[in-house]
Design a protein around this motif. Structure first.
Motif, mmCIF file in Angstrom:
data_model
loop_
_atom_site.group_PDB
_atom_site.id
_atom_site.type_symbol
_atom_site.label_atom_id
_atom_site.label_comp_id
_atom_site.label_asym_id
_atom_site.label_seq_id
_atom_site.Cartn_x
_atom_site.Cartn_y
_atom_site.Cartn_z
ATOM 1 N N LEU A 144 -48.822 -67.693 140.249
ATOM 2 C CA LEU A 144 -49.022 -67.744 138.798
ATOM 3 C C LEU A 144 -49.959 -66.622 138.329
ATOM 4 C CD1 LEU A 144 -49.169 -71.590 138.326
ATOM 5 C CD2 LEU A 144 -47.533 -70.038 137.221
ATOM 6 N N LEU B 31 -47.996 -63.454 138.254
ATOM 7 C CA LEU B 31 -47.110 -63.438 137.084
ATOM 8 C C LEU B 31 -47.877 -63.119 135.808
ATOM 9 C CD1 LEU B 31 -44.815 -66.380 138.105
ATOM 10 C CD2 LEU B 31 -44.093 -64.011 137.707
ATOM 11 N N GLN B 32 -49.088 -63.628 135.691
ATOM 12 C CA GLN B 32 -49.915 -63.283 134.531
ATOM 13 C C GLN B 32 -50.218 -61.790 134.529
ATOM 14 O OE1 GLN B 32 -50.674 -65.289 131.929
ATOM 15 N NE2 GLN B 32 -51.459 -63.430 130.990
ATOM 16 N N PHE C 124 -41.891 -67.356 136.055
ATOM 17 C CA PHE C 124 -42.980 -68.184 135.549
ATOM 18 C C PHE C 124 -42.583 -69.662 135.484
ATOM 19 C CE2 PHE C 124 -45.234 -70.116 131.925
ATOM 20 C CZ PHE C 124 -46.541 -70.004 132.384
#
Length: 182
Positions: A138, A141-142, A45
């Protein structure tokens, strides 16, 4: 560009990443073996957030650019796959040679997945902006964070491993595109 050229470019980036991984293994050993899943997710992250920050600010005060962060995402993505497979430990339990064998296997799997998806999507990644790769990473990753928070108990979603593979592939595409812009 042809799919064959994409494969060669992908392999060139992965060779570069492996060389850095090997050098870091020499310097630090496989110290990453102690990383728990959430810590590895956080490491990925911060790398992706730094890329986004640099894309927006157009300036780095540290002096390192975006491309090295894509390389880091690739290597940490492969570390993530290894950690999913082997679990985390309290002390290093693999030699550099064993770590490189694991690295090579997962890098090969990432290449195979990219070739299949690239065939089906017909080189669509070449028309995308590098910033979109960052946003997709991103997002992945969330998703990983959400899956970790629910202890992997998903209903319909791909697992963490599939998200790591997509992160690796998007990061390779970013590294390729940034090479082409030089």
């Amino acid at each position: 560009m042809s799919i064959q050229n994409t494969e060669a470019q992908f392999k060139a980036v992965m060779t570069e990443c492996r060389e850095l991984f090997s050098k870091k293994l020499h310097d630090y050993g496989a110290s990453w073996r102690i990383l728990r899943p959430a810590s590895l997710t956080d490491q990925l992250f911060i790398k992706a957030k730094r890329i986004r920050s640099l894309e927006i600010k157009k300036e780095s005060l540290v002096g390192e650019g975006i491309r090295p962060e894509f390389v880091a995402l690739i290597n940490y993505g492969i570390i993530g796959l290894i950690q999913l497979e082997r679990g985390f430990v309290d002390s290093v339990d693999v030699t550099a040679d064993e770590a490189l064998m694991l690295y090579d296997r997962h890098a090969s799997e990432a290449l195979e997945l990219m070739l299949k998806k690239n065939h089906d999507y017909d080189e669509a990644w070449r028309s995308m902006r590098v910033s979109s790769y960052t946003d997709f990473i991103l997002t992945k990753l969330q998703r990983i964070k959400e899956i970790e928070d629910i202890h992997g108990q998903t209903y319909v979603s791909e697992g963490i491993d599939a998200n790591y593979m997509d992160i690796i592939n998007y990061a390779v595409f970013g590294a390729i595109k940034l090479n082409e812009q030089v």
